[in-house]
Design a protein around this motif. Sequence first.
Motif, PDB file in Angstrom:
ATOM      1  N   ASN A 181       0.834  -1.209   0.000  1.00  8.45           N
ATOM      2  CA  ASN A 181       0.000   0.000   0.000  1.00  8.45           C
ATOM      3  C   ASN A 181       0.865   1.254   0.000  1.00  8.45           C
ATOM      4  OD1 ASN A 181       0.573  -0.831   2.695  1.00  8.45           O
ATOM      5  ND2 ASN A 181      -1.100   0.399   3.516  1.00  8.45           N
TER       6      ASN A 181
ATOM      7  N   GLU B  67       0.423   5.219   0.579  1.00  6.22           N
ATOM      8  CA  GLU B  67      -0.515   6.233   1.065  1.00  6.22           C
ATOM      9  C   GLU B  67      -0.112   7.637   0.600  1.00  6.22           C
ATOM     10  OE1 GLU B  67      -0.972   5.542   5.296  1.00  6.22           O
ATOM     11  OE2 GLU B  67      -2.118   3.708   4.898  1.00  6.22           O
TER      12      GLU B  67
ATOM     13  N   CYS C 217      -4.266   0.724  -2.393  1.00 10.57           N
ATOM     14  CA  CYS C 217      -4.095  -0.524  -1.642  1.00 10.57           C
ATOM     15  C   CYS C 217      -3.055  -1.427  -2.307  1.00 10.57           C
ATOM     16  CB  CYS C 217      -5.406  -1.300  -1.616  1.00 10.57           C
ATOM     17  SG  CYS C 217      -6.722  -0.533  -0.680  1.00 10.57           S
ATOM     18  N   ALA C 218      -2.476  -2.284  -1.492  1.00 10.53           N
ATOM     19  CA  ALA C 218      -1.464  -3.236  -1.966  1.00 10.53           C
ATOM     20  C   ALA C 218      -1.997  -4.136  -3.083  1.00 10.53           C
ATOM     21  CB  ALA C 218      -1.017  -4.100  -0.787  1.00 10.53           C
ATOM     22  N   GLU C 219      -3.247  -4.576  -2.958  1.00  9.34           N
ATOM     23  CA  GLU C 219      -3.807  -5.501  -3.953  1.00  9.34           C
ATOM     24  C   GLU C 219      -3.859  -4.871  -5.332  1.00  9.34           C
ATOM     25  OE1 GLU C 219      -4.944  -4.763  -0.940  1.00  9.34           O
ATOM     26  OE2 GLU C 219      -6.411  -6.213  -0.221  1.00  9.34           O
TER      27      GLU C 219
HETATM   28  N1  THU Z   1      -5.277  -1.462   2.640  1.00  7.75           N
HETATM   29  C1  THU Z   1      -4.739  -2.300   1.706  1.00  7.75           C
HETATM   30  O1  THU Z   1      -3.687  -2.004   1.116  1.00  7.75           O
HETATM   31  N2  THU Z   1      -5.394  -3.451   1.459  1.00  7.75           N
HETATM   32  C2  THU Z   1      -6.464  -3.913   2.159  1.00  7.75           C
HETATM   33  O2  THU Z   1      -6.948  -4.998   1.890  1.00  7.75           O
HETATM   34  C3  THU Z   1      -7.023  -3.101   3.235  1.00  7.75           C
HETATM   35  C4  THU Z   1      -6.537  -1.703   3.305  1.00  7.75           C
HETATM   36  C5  THU Z   1      -4.542  -0.244   2.965  1.00  7.75           C
HETATM   37  C6  THU Z   1      -5.156   1.051   2.548  1.00  7.75           C
HETATM   38  C7  THU Z   1      -4.556   2.008   3.541  1.00  7.75           C
HETATM   39  O3  THU Z   1      -3.266   2.373   3.100  1.00  7.75           O
HETATM   40  C8  THU Z   1      -4.393   1.180   4.796  1.00  7.75           C
HETATM   41  O4  THU Z   1      -4.401  -0.161   4.378  1.00  7.75           O
HETATM   42  C9  THU Z   1      -5.484   1.406   5.830  1.00  7.75           C
HETATM   43  O5  THU Z   1      -6.731   1.271   5.289  1.00  7.75           O
END
Ligand code: THU
Length: 167
Positions: free
Chosen positions: A62, A64, A73-75
């Motif tokens: 992820n 930010e 998000c990482a996915e």
């Molecule tokens: N986040 C992800 O990268 N993947 C998820 O499945 C849940 C949330 C990240 C987004 C944000 O940077 C942090 O986690 C908090 O929500």
Amino acid sequence: MKVRNIQIQYEEYQTDENLRESDRVLIKKAEKALCNAYAPYSEFKVGASVLLNNGKLISGSNQENAAYPSGLCAERVALFHAKSKYPDSVIDAIAITASSDNFDINHPVTPCGACRQVIAEVESRQNREIRIIMKGQRGDIYVVNGISNLLPLMFKEENLKRSKTKK
Ligand code: THU
């Protein structure tokens, strides 16, 4: 009026010992990837790793931003990277995990709604389900075979096709 039920199915593992080898490898990659997360705001570092049918593994974390919605998000980082680099290959599986220096993540990390929607589109494009492996820092590991288990009644490309109004 009818009330209908939809059933979803997920596998629950107490440890990674009973997972298949390829799942364990993918989790390890996701754990490594989260070290490159940029998460100064949430302090929730997420790693995702994708397995392609050409044997390649692509990871993401992820990223930010001070303007919160600009982060990703990482996915989606991992999936978009994989589809940009290997547009024609099939994605077999994705592993997701998270870690924090400041709190305990003792539950499986399940993808957010937007990431579920992106996984759904990849499945539609490749006409093949994706295995989704979800893990926390510790605790149970969940596995689903196909996004329909995480996103019932999903919006799909075919929903955009408008039927012509009859005159
Ligand atoms: N986040 C992800 O990268 N993947 C998820 O499945 C849940 C949330 C990240 C987004 C944000 O940077 C942090 O986690 C908090 O929500």
